[in-house]
Write an enzyme that holds these catalytic residues in place. Structure first.
Site, short mmCIF file in Angstrom:
data_model
loop_
_atom_site.label_atom_id
_atom_site.label_comp_id
_atom_site.label_asym_id
_atom_site.label_seq_id
_atom_site.Cartn_x
_atom_site.Cartn_y
_atom_site.Cartn_z
N ARG A 254 42.13 7.84 48.33
CA ARG A 254 41.16 7.85 49.43
C ARG A 254 39.83 8.49 49.02
NH1 ARG A 254 46.26 8.56 51.83
NH2 ARG A 254 46.12 10.79 51.57
N GLU B 77 54.75 20.51 45.50
CA GLU B 77 55.81 21.29 46.14
C GLU B 77 57.09 21.19 45.31
OE1 GLU B 77 55.97 20.38 50.25
OE2 GLU B 77 57.60 21.82 50.62
P1 AMP Z 1 46.48 19.47 48.17
O1 AMP Z 1 46.56 19.28 46.69
O2 AMP Z 1 47.63 20.24 48.74
O3 AMP Z 1 45.13 20.03 48.60
O4 AMP Z 1 46.62 18.02 48.82
C1 AMP Z 1 45.53 17.17 48.86
C2 AMP Z 1 45.90 15.73 48.68
O5 AMP Z 1 47.07 15.36 49.42
C3 AMP Z 1 44.77 14.86 49.17
O6 AMP Z 1 44.54 13.83 48.21
C4 AMP Z 1 45.23 14.34 50.50
O7 AMP Z 1 44.90 12.97 50.62
C5 AMP Z 1 46.75 14.53 50.54
N1 AMP Z 1 47.21 15.27 51.74
C6 AMP Z 1 47.77 16.51 51.77
N2 AMP Z 1 48.09 16.90 53.02
C7 AMP Z 1 47.71 15.88 53.83
C8 AMP Z 1 47.75 15.68 55.27
N3 AMP Z 1 48.24 16.59 56.13
N4 AMP Z 1 47.25 14.51 55.74
C9 AMP Z 1 46.74 13.58 54.90
N5 AMP Z 1 46.69 13.71 53.55
C10 AMP Z 1 47.15 14.84 53.02
#
Ligand code: AMP
Length: 176
Positions: free
Chosen positions: A59, A96
């Site tokens: 995205r 995770e």
């Molecule tokens: P992080 O590495 O934990 O910051 O996760 C970010 C990535 O996971 C991004 O590319 C987001 O598109 C996806 N992502 C994580 N949590 C969500 C959520 N609650 N809703 C949509 N996309 C998420």
């Protein structure tokens, strides 16, 4: 940015119970809303102040490429492992469960180029932190890390700020 936030749909318990998935496809399908989101991001950066935009698969490609087009700068796809056809450099990051890897082409950045990093959403910040480190490995001067959605409860901003990066998000959602 309330107008943009209202265009983002929340899907409870996707892809797993307890996750509130923030679905940007509803923002993308609204021409005025999509353009407004890109304008909010792009207007922070005067013409000539950045050289390239890097977007994180998948995205981040949509928002990043639109912002690059708007600013008249090049676009760098930050891809999941094994997708890029030419010589690539990468960074592993923690999920995770287990680890993942993102990559860019070895010649995607000319050392010293001013790069803006874009993704749709920052949660824990692990993905963006790996992308930021990768761009810096390649010699980029990272101007800002920019997100359409931030989930402040998950603390992603702190990870980037602690590494000396500027962070901007268009809107925030409570919780996970
Ligand atoms: P992080 O590495 O934990 O910051 O996760 C970010 C990535 O996971 C991004 O590319 C987001 O598109 C996806 N992502 C994580 N949590 C969500 C959520 N609650 N809703 C949509 N996309 C998420």
């Amino acid at each position: 940015m309330e107008i943009i936030k209202r265009l983002i749909r929340t899907i409870p318990d996707f892809p797993r119970p307890g996750i509130q998935f923030r679905d940007v496809t509803t923002l993308l399908s609204d021409g005025e809303g999509f353009r407004h989101a890109i304008e909010v991001i792009a207007s922070r950066h005067p013409t000539g102040s950045i050289d390239k935009i890097a977007g994180i698969e998948a995205r981040g490609f949509v928002f990043g490429a639109a912002a690059a087009h708007r600013l008249g700068v090049g676009f760098i796809p930050v891809r999941k492992q094994g997708k890029l056809p030419f010589a690539a450099i990468g960074r592993d990051y923690e999920l995770e469960y287990g680890t993942d890897r993102i990559e860019i082409h070895a010649d995607a950045v000319v050392p010293g180029e001013r790069v803006l990093l874009i993704d749709d959403l920052i949660a824990t910040g692990g993905t963006a932190e790996a992308a930021a480190m990768l761009l810096c490995d390649a010699g980029a001067h990272l101007v800002e890390c920019c997100f359409v959605v931030e989930l402040p409860a998950l603390g992603g901003r702190r990870r980037l700020v602690d590494r000396g990066h500027a962070v901007f998000s268009v809107c925030e959602f409570e919780g996970h």
